[in-house]
Design an enzyme around this catalytic site. Structure first.
Site, PDB file in Angstrom:
ATOM      1  N   GLY A  44       7.472  24.142 -28.424  1.00  9.94           N
ATOM      2  CA  GLY A  44       7.121  24.913 -29.290  1.00  9.94           C
ATOM      3  C   GLY A  44       5.985  25.740 -29.284  1.00  9.94           C
ATOM      4  O   GLY A  44       5.745  26.561 -29.861  1.00  9.94           O
ATOM      5  N   GLU A  99      -1.206  24.312 -29.215  1.00  7.61           N
ATOM      6  CA  GLU A  99      -0.041  23.783 -29.890  1.00  7.61           C
ATOM      7  C   GLU A  99       0.330  24.485 -30.999  1.00  7.61           C
ATOM      8  O   GLU A  99      -0.650  25.271 -31.866  1.00  7.61           O
ATOM      9  CB  GLU A  99      -0.676  22.449 -30.627  1.00  7.61           C
ATOM     10  CG  GLU A  99      -0.331  20.946 -29.580  1.00  7.61           C
ATOM     11  CD  GLU A  99       1.093  20.655 -29.774  1.00  7.61           C
ATOM     12  OE1 GLU A  99       1.929  21.519 -29.624  1.00  7.61           O
ATOM     13  OE2 GLU A  99       0.984  19.648 -30.133  1.00  7.61           O
ATOM     14  N   ASP A 103       0.277  17.485 -36.432  1.00  9.69           N
ATOM     15  CA  ASP A 103       0.830  16.844 -37.597  1.00  9.69           C
ATOM     16  C   ASP A 103       0.402  15.480 -37.747  1.00  9.69           C
ATOM     17  O   ASP A 103      -0.582  15.119 -38.259  1.00  9.69           O
ATOM     18  CB  ASP A 103       2.439  16.894 -37.832  1.00  9.69           C
ATOM     19  CG  ASP A 103       3.136  16.559 -38.872  1.00  9.69           C
ATOM     20  OD1 ASP A 103       2.477  16.101 -39.707  1.00  9.69           O
ATOM     21  OD2 ASP A 103       4.434  16.590 -39.067  1.00  9.69           O
ATOM     22  N   LYS A 131      -1.350  20.325 -40.089  1.00 11.16           N
ATOM     23  CA  LYS A 131      -1.213  19.582 -41.241  1.00 11.16           C
ATOM     24  C   LYS A 131      -1.715  18.133 -41.376  1.00 11.16           C
ATOM     25  O   LYS A 131      -1.293  17.268 -41.133  1.00 11.16           O
ATOM     26  CB  LYS A 131       0.492  19.323 -41.154  1.00 11.16           C
ATOM     27  CG  LYS A 131       1.323  18.804 -42.436  1.00 11.16           C
ATOM     28  CD  LYS A 131       2.552  18.636 -42.341  1.00 11.16           C
ATOM     29  CE  LYS A 131       3.430  19.578 -41.660  1.00 11.16           C
ATOM     30  NZ  LYS A 131       5.055  19.268 -41.531  1.00 11.16           N
ATOM     31  N   ARG A 165      13.173  28.393 -33.756  1.00 10.90           N
ATOM     32  CA  ARG A 165      12.062  28.760 -33.123  1.00 10.90           C
ATOM     33  C   ARG A 165      11.792  30.473 -33.036  1.00 10.90           C
ATOM     34  O   ARG A 165      10.812  30.765 -32.638  1.00 10.90           O
ATOM     35  CB  ARG A 165      12.231  28.069 -31.849  1.00 10.90           C
ATOM     36  CG  ARG A 165      12.509  26.756 -31.585  1.00 10.90           C
ATOM     37  CD  ARG A 165      12.226  26.281 -30.121  1.00 10.90           C
ATOM     38  NE  ARG A 165      12.553  24.725 -29.910  1.00 10.90           N
ATOM     39  CZ  ARG A 165      11.640  23.958 -29.905  1.00 10.90           C
ATOM     40  NH1 ARG A 165      10.528  24.055 -30.325  1.00 10.90           N
ATOM     41  NH2 ARG A 165      11.915  22.595 -29.777  1.00 10.90           N
TER      42      ARG A 165
END
Length: 180
Positions: A44, A99, A103, A131, A165
């Site tokens: 990611g 990152e 989360d 988040k 993605r």
């Protein structure tokens, strides 16, 4: 084609570029006279890390580490697996983890402790998305692009089952896509 699965755009392509500029400038100021390692957690991290490093005006090394915690679902399993380790030592080095999203913070907690155990001088996190409602462990990234609500997001590196993605923005995935 992919846009049909997106409920709404949370962070536009232009907003992402502005975030990367702002965070890159701050990192440049904070790490003057140092040569940090910018560590991306695959997969990611790739779009955000690529955008971020363009705005860091320092001598810095880039490293990648493969880490998996979602295992095909829509929430972290909490079971962090290293699928690709670092190519060089972090001993005595300042490390900035780039990152896509923080989360639950479980992955960041595990990797940060591992890097400190391996002798890293410091470990900080630069994240595109934060988040905080998803936290299962207390954590506050040093460099935050934008805080988002507890929704399932994809795009700009974030995926659902390895798809989405490649979207140039971050959007909320329609529940109908993953609740079948």
């Amino acid at each position: 084609m992919l846009e049909k699965d997106i409920e709404k755009v949370l962070v536009s392509e232009d907003e992402i570029k502005e975030i990367a500029k702002r965070l890159g400038k701050q990192i440049t100021q904070d790490y003057q006279g140092k040569k940090p390692i910018i560590l991306g957690l695959l997969k990611g991290c790739i779009p955000f890390m690529s955008e971020l490093i363009k705005h860091i005006d320092l001598y810095c090394e880039i490293q990648l580490m493969g880490v998996a915690s979602y295992h095909g679902g829509v929430s972290s399993s909490g079971d962090v697996k290293i699928t690709k380790d670092l190519d060089s030592s972090v001993a005595g080095r300042d490390v900035i983890i780039a990152e896509d999203i923080v989360d639950t913070a479980k992955t960041i907690e595990v990797i940060s402790k591992l890097l400190i155990h391996r002798g890293a001088k410091s470990v900080e996190v630069a994240t595109l998305l934060d988040k905080p409602e998803g936290r299962v462990t207390p954590f506050e990234p040093k460099y935050i692009g934008v805080k988002i609500p507890k929704e399932f997001v994809v795009g700009f590196g974030l995926d659902y089952d390895e798809y989405y993605r490649n979207l140039p923005y971050v959007g909320v995935l329609k529940q109908s896509v993953y609740k079948k």
